[in-house]
Design an enzyme around this catalytic site. Structure first.
Site, PDB file in Angstrom:
ATOM      1  N   GLU A 140     -35.798  22.304   7.968  1.00  0.00           N
ATOM      2  CA  GLU A 140     -36.696  22.662   6.858  1.00  0.00           C
ATOM      3  C   GLU A 140     -36.062  23.764   6.019  1.00  0.00           C
ATOM      4  O   GLU A 140     -36.579  24.878   5.908  1.00  0.00           O
ATOM      5  CB  GLU A 140     -38.068  23.035   7.409  1.00  0.00           C
ATOM      6  N   HIS A 175     -53.474  13.740  16.575  1.00  0.00           N
ATOM      7  CA  HIS A 175     -52.448  14.771  16.394  1.00  0.00           C
ATOM      8  C   HIS A 175     -52.156  15.461  17.714  1.00  0.00           C
ATOM      9  O   HIS A 175     -53.078  15.906  18.402  1.00  0.00           O
ATOM     10  CB  HIS A 175     -52.935  15.794  15.353  1.00  0.00           C
ATOM     11  N   GLU A 190     -45.713  20.857   2.722  1.00  0.00           N
ATOM     12  CA  GLU A 190     -46.379  22.048   3.264  1.00  0.00           C
ATOM     13  C   GLU A 190     -45.789  23.352   2.711  1.00  0.00           C
ATOM     14  O   GLU A 190     -46.512  24.312   2.485  1.00  0.00           O
ATOM     15  CB  GLU A 190     -46.316  22.040   4.794  1.00  0.00           C
ATOM     16  N   GLU A 228     -40.718  13.987   9.872  1.00  0.00           N
ATOM     17  CA  GLU A 228     -40.601  14.960   8.794  1.00  0.00           C
ATOM     18  C   GLU A 228     -39.114  15.286   8.627  1.00  0.00           C
ATOM     19  O   GLU A 228     -38.447  14.653   7.829  1.00  0.00           O
ATOM     20  CB  GLU A 228     -41.443  16.181   9.142  1.00  0.00           C
ATOM     21  N   GLU A 270     -41.131  18.199  12.835  1.00  0.00           N
ATOM     22  CA  GLU A 270     -40.092  19.008  13.492  1.00  0.00           C
ATOM     23  C   GLU A 270     -39.337  18.137  14.494  1.00  0.00           C
ATOM     24  O   GLU A 270     -39.210  18.473  15.688  1.00  0.00           O
ATOM     25  CB  GLU A 270     -40.685  20.257  14.180  1.00  0.00           C
TER      26      GLU A 270
HETATM   27  C1  NOJ Z   1     -45.993  21.695  10.856  1.00  0.00           C
HETATM   28  C2  NOJ Z   1     -46.152  20.303  10.334  1.00  0.00           C
HETATM   29  O1  NOJ Z   1     -45.072  19.951   9.522  1.00  0.00           O
HETATM   30  C3  NOJ Z   1     -47.447  20.211   9.573  1.00  0.00           C
HETATM   31  O2  NOJ Z   1     -47.592  18.947   8.977  1.00  0.00           O
HETATM   32  C4  NOJ Z   1     -48.583  20.528  10.501  1.00  0.00           C
HETATM   33  O3  NOJ Z   1     -49.778  20.552   9.753  1.00  0.00           O
HETATM   34  C5  NOJ Z   1     -48.387  21.879  11.176  1.00  0.00           C
HETATM   35  N1  NOJ Z   1     -47.079  22.011  11.745  1.00  0.00           N
HETATM   36  C6  NOJ Z   1     -49.407  22.071  12.292  1.00  0.00           C
HETATM   37  O4  NOJ Z   1     -49.173  21.134  13.296  1.00  0.00           O
HETATM   38 CA    CA Z   2     -42.911  21.033   9.369  1.00  0.00          CA
END
Ligand code: NOJ
Ligand code: CA
Length: 689
Positions: free
Chosen positions: A184, A389, A483, A477, A459
Site C-alpha cells: 500500500e 468479513h 480507503e 487488495e 493485505e
Molecule cells: C484494511 C482493509 O483494506 C479495509 O478494506 C478494511 O475495511 C480494514 N482493513 C478493516 O478490516
Molecule cells: Ca488495506
C-alpha cells in the site's frame, strides 16, 4: 491546464473476434538445437539463448526483434547445506510448441490462448544433484522456472534466488519500493537506473520504445520475489526473496529436497496496453483444481464500510456502530432495488476493540446489535448475498485455528463470500510476503474451496495468477486502494492510471471505486465524525472527477466490483444508473489505448453489451476513439457518462453529464476528459439489428 488531443490511428480490428472452440491442445516436439541452445517465441520476435560460463555457471540472454534486450544474466537458486559447486549441462531436453486455448469460469477474458515454445535444460551439479531450468517463450514475453532434485537432503534451506536481469538499455520505470509487509505504497516513476529495491510487477518503458513488466507466476511455498538493483551496475537487477521472519537469518525458505520455484516472468509489449492484454501470468498457472465451479461467480456489491473509513461509524459496538441489524437491512434493501448482488458487512463480530493491539477477533460472535440470523434470512428473501468479513489483524495462528469452524458457521447462514484482512503485524515477526505467509494465504484459499467459499483478500500477498488454479480466489487488495482517500492525503490522479500497467498486471484488485461525494460534503461536519487514523489531517478527499469514479468500475478490474460510497450518496443520483447496468462478469477485455501513468481506455464485453472506461491523470485529454471493437453491421445505443464542460478534479470534481448517442463500429467517438477526469460508456445493441 495542459490539454492533449490524441488520435488513435490504428484500427481496433477484430478485438472481439469470436475465438474458436476450446479443443486445440497442440503439442509438437521439435528438435533441440544443441549448438545454440536457443528458444524463440512462436512469432520469432523474442529469442532466448542459454549457455554456461567457462566455470559452468548457467546464464541466459534475450533479444527482441534482433536487438539485445537482456544481456548475459544469471540463473538458479542458492541453497545451504552441502550445496555442490560446478554445473555441467546434462541435456537440453525438449523444445515444445505448445498451443492451447483454455477457458476459465470468470476473468478479464473467459478464453485465453497459451502459445509458446519451451526449452528444458538439465544441469548436473556435483555428483547427483539435478537442476532443471524451464524457459518458456511466448509472443508476449518469457518465463523461467527452476526445479531442483537435491542429493542427500530431506529439507533444503533456500538462501537466495540468483535470477538476474541485465537490461540492455535504460528507460523509465514505474515501481514501488519493496516492502515485505505492504504493497500500500505510492508508485515511483524514475529512470530505470535509479530504481532501488522494487516490488513486482515493476514496469519499464525502455528508451527504444519497448515496454516490459517483470513479475512472477504461480507463487507457492516460496517467498515473494523482489528486484534489487545492483549497486555498481546500474541496469542489472537481481532477484531478492523476502524474508520469512524479519532480520533473523539468511534463510529465505525451507523446502523439500525436490522443489520447484515460481516462474520468473517478463511480459513484453510494443505498446503499453499490450502488457494489459497479455495473459502470460495466467498461462503459466495450472488449470483449475476445483472441478465444479458453478458456485463461483462475479458480483457487484456495496457495503457497510466507507462510513467507518470516513470516521462517521465504527467497527466496534460503541454507539457509532456501522454493522447493526437495521443498517444491514437498509443496505440489503438498496441492493435489491438497484440490481446489486451482495452487501459486505464489516465490524459485525466481537474483537474489534483489540484491533491494532492483541488482535483477538471472534469469528462466530456477532455483536449484540447484529442479528446474523435475521440479517441473512432477510438477505436471502431479497435475493441478496452477504459478504462476510474475517479481519485477522495479522493474528495468523488464531485465524488458522478458527477458520474452518468460522467458515462452517458462516455456511449455516448461507454466507459463501468472505473478505479477509491482515491489517496488522504478524505475531512472531513474520513478514506478510515471506514463505510462511504465502503458505498461510494458500491454506485459506484451499480451506475456503473445501467450504465452497469465494475470497476477497485484503493485505494479501501479491497475485501471481493462482486464480486460474483456485478460481474461488476472486479478488484481493494488494495496493493503495480507495480507503487511503478517506483518511490521508490520498492517491494522486495518476495513481489509477499507473495501477492497470503495474499491480493489475498481476491480477484483479479490490480497489473499491465509485465515491460520488468526492469532497465528503455530506459527512465531513457530522457531529459523530471521529478521526481514527493517524494519517488523517482532516482535509482528505478523493482526487478525481465523478466521471472518473464511474470509469474506474470498468478500468480497475475486479470480479467483485464495489460501489464503495455510502448508499445515501447514490440514492436518487442519475449517474448511479451506470453501476446498476454494469455487468462485472465480462467475457472479453481489451485495453485499447493508453500510456503508463497518463491515461487508459479499457473496453470490456459482457454478453452483447460493451462497457468502456477511460481515465486520465492531471492532464485533460481528448481522444478520437474508433469504435471498431463493436460488432460490425450492428447499431448500438451509447450512454455516455462524461466530465462536464467545467469539470476539473481540483476545482469542480462533480460536474458531469450523461448523453445518449446512436453509434456503430464504423464511427469514431471523441472521448473528452477533464484534468483528473474520465469517461464511461455503455454500448447496448439496438433491438432488431
Ligand atoms: C484494511 C482493509 O483494506 C479495509 O478494506 C478494511 O475495511 C480494514 N482493513 C478493516 O478490516
Ligand atoms: Ca488495506
Amino acid at each position: 491546464m495542459k490539454k492533449r488531443t490524441i488520435t488513435l490511428a490504428f484500427a481496433l480490428i477484430a478485438l472481439f473476434a469470436v475465438l474458436p472452440r476450446v479443443s486445440s491442445q497442440n503439442s509438437r516436439k521439435i528438435q533441440a538445437d544443441i549448438k545454440t541452445n536457443t528458444v524463440s517465441s512462436p512469432d520469432g520476435r523474442i529469442k532466448l539463448y542459454f549457455s554456461t560460463s567457462w566455470m559452468g555457471e548457467p546464464f541466459y540472454k534475450v533479444t527482441v526483434d534482433g536487438k539485445p534486450f537482456i544481456n548475459e544474466s544469471g540463473l538458479g537458486v542458492s541453497y545451504g547445506g552441502s550445496a555442490p559447486t560446478g554445473h555441467s549441462v546434462d541435456r537440453v531436453q525438449y523444445r515444445w510448441e505448445q498451443k492451447e486455448l483454455w477457458e476459465q469460469p470468470w476473468g478479464e477474458n473467459k478464453r485465453n490462448l497459451s502459445y509458446y515454445n519451451e526449452m528444458k535444460v538439465t544441469l548436473l551439479c556435483g555428483v547427483a544433484t539435478y537442476e532443471t531450468i524451464y524457459f518458456r517463450v511466448f509472443n508476449d514475453g518469457f518465463a523461467i522456472r527452476y526445479t531442483y532434485d537435491v542429493d542427500n537432503a530431506v529439507q533444503v534451506p533456500v538462501i537466495e534466488d540468483n535470477t538476474s536481469f541485465m537490461f540492455a538499455e535504460n528507460g523509465t520505470a514505474w515501481w514501488q519500493p519493496a516492502d515485505a509487509d505492504t504493497y500500500e505504497l505510492e508508485y515511483k516513476t524514475t529512470p530505470l537506473d535509479k530504481v532501488e529495491h522494487a516490488n513486482t510487477p515493476m514496469t519499464v518503458k525502455f528508451d527504444s520504445g519497448l515496454y516490459a513488466s517483470i513479475h512472477e507466476a504461480a507463487l507457492y511455498n516460496f517467498p515473494e520475489m523482489t528486484l534489487m538493483r545492483h549497486p555498481s551496475d546500474s541496469l542489472l537487477f537481481v532477484a531478492s526473496l523476502s524474508e520469512t521472519v524479519k532480520g533473523v537469518s539468511n534463510i529465505k525458505a525451507s523446502v523439500n529436497a525436490y522443489f520447484e520455484t515460481p516462474w520468473r516472468t517478463v511480459q513484453i509489449g510494443r505498446k503499453a496496453v499490450d502488457l494489459i492484454n497479455s495473459s502470460l501470468i495466467l498461462n503459466l498457472n495450472e488449470p483449475s483444481r476445483i472441478e465444479d465451479t458453478s458456485w463461483i461467480r462475479p458480483m457487484k456489491y456495496i457495503g457497510i464500510w466507507w462510513g467507518m473509513h470516513l470516521g462517521i461509524n465504527s467497527w466496534t459496538n460503541d454507539g457509532r456502530h456501522g454493522a447493526t441489524t437495521s443498517e444491514a437491512k437498509r443496505y440489503i434493501d438498496f441492493a435489491a432495488r438497484h440490481k446489486i448482488d451482495a452487501v459486505l458487512v464489516e465490524g459485525w463480530n466481537e474483537g474489534w476493540e483489540t484491533w491494532g493491539n492483541t488482535q483477538k477477533f471472534c469469528y462466530t460472535c456477532p455483536y449484540p446489535d447484529f442479528d446474523i440470523k435475521e440479517v441473512s434470512e432477510y438477505a436471502a428473501r431479497k435475493g441478496v448475498k452477504i459478504i462476510g468479513h474475517h479481519e485477522t489483524g495479522g493474528n495468523i495462528r488464531a485465524y488458522e485455528s478458527s477458520m474452518d469452524t468460522a467458515m462452517t458457521w458462516y455456511g449455516k447462514y448461507g454466507i459463501d463470500c468472505i473478505k479477509t484482512g491482515y491489517a496488522g503485524g504478524i505475531p512472531g515477526n513474520f513478514t506478510h510476503h515471506g514463505q510462511y505467509l504465502v503458505n498461510h494465504y494458500q491454506k485459506v484459499v484451499e480451506t475456503a474451496a473445501e467450504h465452497k467459499v469465494m475470497l476477497d483478500v485484503h493485505e494479501p500477498v501479491k497475485d501471481t495468477g493462482i486464480r486460474r488454479t483456485w478460481p474461488n480466489m476472486m479478488t484481493r487488495e494488494g495496493g493503495r486502494g480507495m480507503e487511503w482517500n478517506a483518511w490521508s492525503s490520498g492517491n494522486a490522479p495518476s495513481h489509477t492510471v499507473i495501477l492497470p500497467y503495474t499491480a493489475l498486471l498481476a491480477g484483479p484488485m479490490d480497489y473499491n471505486p465509485g465515491i460520488f461525494d468526492i469532497l465528503y460534503e455530506n459527512t465531513r461536519n457530522l457531529p459523530q465524525r471521529k478521526k481514527w487514523n493517524a494519517n488523517d489531517t482532516g482535509d482528505s478527499r478523493v482526487n478525481t472527477t465523478l466521471a472518473k469514479q464511474i470509469a474506474n468500475w470498468v478500468i480497475l478490474y475486479s470480479p467483485w466490483q464495489m460501489a464503495a460510497d455510502l448508499i445515501d450518496n447514490y440514492e436518487g443520483h442519475p449517474a448511479f444508473r451506470f453501476f446498476e447496468e454494469f455487468d462485472p462478469d465480462c467475457d472479453v477485455s481489451r485495453a485499447v489505448a493508453g500510456e503508463i501513468g497518463e491515461y487508459i481506455v479499457m473496453v470490456r464485453k459482457a454478453g452483447d453489451r460493451y462497457f468502456l472506461g477511460a481515465s486520465t491523470d492531471e492532464t485533460a485529454r481528448e481522444i478520437a476513439l474508433p469504435l471498431s471493437f463493436l460488432e460490425k453491421g450492428r447499431q448500438y445505443r451509447a450512454t455516455i457518462y462524461a466530465d462536464g464542460e467545467k469539470a476539473d478534479w481540483k476545482t469542480n470534481p462533480t460536474d458531469y453529464r450523461i448523453m445518449e448517442k446512436g453509434v456503430s463500429a464504423s464511427d469514431t467517438l471523441q472521448v473528452k476528459m477533464a484534468s483528473g477526469g474520465g469517461q464511461a460508456i455503455i454500448f447496448v445493441p439496438v433491438a432488431g439489428k
